[in-house]
Enzyme design. Sequence first.
Site, PDB file in Angstrom:
ATOM      1  N   ALA A 133       0.819  -1.215   0.000  1.00 14.67           N
ATOM      2  CA  ALA A 133       0.000   0.000   0.000  1.00 14.67           C
ATOM      3  C   ALA A 133       0.852   1.265   0.000  1.00 14.67           C
ATOM      4  O   ALA A 133       0.349   2.355   0.234  1.00 14.67           O
ATOM      5  CB  ALA A 133      -0.925   0.004   1.219  1.00 14.67           C
ATOM      6  N   HIS A 206       6.522  -6.167   9.110  1.00 19.04           N
ATOM      7  CA  HIS A 206       5.250  -6.899   8.983  1.00 19.04           C
ATOM      8  C   HIS A 206       5.442  -8.228   8.244  1.00 19.04           C
ATOM      9  O   HIS A 206       5.073  -8.392   7.082  1.00 19.04           O
ATOM     10  CB  HIS A 206       4.113  -6.075   8.404  1.00 19.04           C
ATOM     11  N   ASN A 209       3.853 -10.055   4.975  1.00 18.11           N
ATOM     12  CA  ASN A 209       3.230  -9.070   4.097  1.00 18.11           C
ATOM     13  C   ASN A 209       4.300  -8.305   3.316  1.00 18.11           C
ATOM     14  O   ASN A 209       5.301  -7.880   3.874  1.00 18.11           O
ATOM     15  CB  ASN A 209       2.367  -8.094   4.904  1.00 18.11           C
ATOM     16  N   ARG A 217      11.206 -25.174  -2.322  1.00 13.75           N
ATOM     17  CA  ARG A 217      12.420 -25.096  -3.148  1.00 13.75           C
ATOM     18  C   ARG A 217      12.947 -23.668  -3.277  1.00 13.75           C
ATOM     19  O   ARG A 217      14.074 -23.466  -3.712  1.00 13.75           O
ATOM     20  CB  ARG A 217      12.167 -25.695  -4.538  1.00 13.75           C
ATOM     21  N   ASP A 237      -3.951  -8.692  13.378  1.00  7.75           N
ATOM     22  CA  ASP A 237      -5.360  -8.288  13.294  1.00  7.75           C
ATOM     23  C   ASP A 237      -6.234  -9.398  12.744  1.00  7.75           C
ATOM     24  O   ASP A 237      -7.446  -9.241  12.625  1.00  7.75           O
ATOM     25  CB  ASP A 237      -5.517  -7.015  12.466  1.00  7.75           C
ATOM     26  N   HIS A 240      -4.323  -9.546   8.119  1.00 11.69           N
ATOM     27  CA  HIS A 240      -3.056  -9.524   7.407  1.00 11.69           C
ATOM     28  C   HIS A 240      -2.367 -10.885   7.358  1.00 11.69           C
ATOM     29  O   HIS A 240      -1.652 -11.189   6.396  1.00 11.69           O
ATOM     30  CB  HIS A 240      -2.100  -8.507   8.051  1.00 11.69           C
ATOM     31  N   ASP A 261       0.497  -1.355  12.659  1.00  5.35           N
ATOM     32  CA  ASP A 261       0.483  -0.793  11.302  1.00  5.35           C
ATOM     33  C   ASP A 261      -0.785   0.037  11.114  1.00  5.35           C
ATOM     34  O   ASP A 261      -1.388   0.070  10.040  1.00  5.35           O
ATOM     35  CB  ASP A 261       0.571  -1.906  10.253  1.00  5.35           C
ATOM     36  N   LEU A 294      -4.859  -4.577   1.059  1.00  5.00           N
ATOM     37  CA  LEU A 294      -4.826  -4.130   2.449  1.00  5.00           C
ATOM     38  C   LEU A 294      -3.869  -2.958   2.582  1.00  5.00           C
ATOM     39  O   LEU A 294      -2.765  -2.966   2.038  1.00  5.00           O
ATOM     40  CB  LEU A 294      -4.382  -5.263   3.376  1.00  5.00           C
ATOM     41  N   GLY A 296      -2.564  -1.012   5.606  1.00  2.00           N
ATOM     42  CA  GLY A 296      -2.494  -0.786   7.041  1.00  2.00           C
ATOM     43  C   GLY A 296      -3.707  -1.379   7.727  1.00  2.00           C
ATOM     44  O   GLY A 296      -4.421  -2.216   7.165  1.00  2.00           O
TER      45      GLY A 296
END
Length: 365
Positions: A133, A206, A209, A217, A237, A240, A261, A294, A296
């Site tokens: 984001a 994070h 993410n 592999r 939350d 995420h 975040d 997403l 935050g």
Amino acid sequence: MSDAIKGNILTPAGWIHGELTFDERIAAIIGSSVDPALNEEVYILPGFIDLHVHGGGGKDVMEGGDAVHTIAAIHAKHGTTSMLATTMTAPPEDIDLALRGIGKAATARGKGEARVLGAHLEGPYINSGKLGAQPPYARSATLADVEKLEELAPLRVITVAPEIDGHQALVKELSDAGMRVQVGHTLGTYEDGLAALEQGARSFTHLFNAMPGLHHREPGMVGAALAHATYAELIPDLLHVHPGAIRTALRCIPNLYCVTDSTSATGMPDGEYMLGRHKVMKCMGGVRLPDGTLAGSTLTMDQALRNLVGLGLDLADASARVSTYAADYLGLQERGRLAPGAFADFVVLDRDLKLKAVYIEGELL
């Protein structure tokens, strides 16, 4: 004259049923060892420490000015006693504006506000191919660039994509200068992540993410974190990161710590808000870009604690992951723990883990 509070107190040595006396700092903790499940008194835990905060109460860190004060006050109401105000990837003038506001807020804590410890520079030294984001202003960095920004605010944490040309050397230079470097918003490989850790990187931004996932592999950046990291931040939350992935990280990374975040939409009704130069929409507890990405969260640290306990962690373990490990990561021995001499940063929770009181450096909110 010192104040005092009684209950089930979580200390570095374990639970004590007794009394904590304090002014700005903790003076003494007196009592006896206890299993807190055996009585109905309140829990007294170290105040929450959030190292990744973009906004709250309708305000965004990138606004600069007094926005950080509003953000620090909103999060304090949810038990956050200290925090890092976090920037977005943006043009240089926007980052300078944000850091000036953070630098001012870090010099003095306002009444009813969380202590602003400094800045987490999440952008712009990230991979333009893994923005998540973040707005599209990613660029590479030099030590001179970072030192110029350090003049505006204390840079406690810096997120870097280590696969960018010159960034492995930068990781070492920043680490040698005492800054905490995190790997994030990256398309790097397992080998890039391992090299960054060897150069002094200490954490992952994070986790899961905005980074390549785990494949048997091609272990990717997640594989590097799970195999080698001592610290990493994670957003619990339950949007995420899947609970199963959270449990995996908890088993692999000893000092996994939680962040929100959080965005300007935190503590606000559904609607449109700003995240840096992006317009984002809060709806049904999530924050997203128009394409559904997403962007935050609206998480608060008291809810993060409850989510961890809901996943099966005992309260002491959950507490460490919203407080103590973050303090340890920054090298802060006077925060994140209830012990004589530490700052009187603590929260009081009822038996349902709902906040009853928040104390920041001895101040009752």
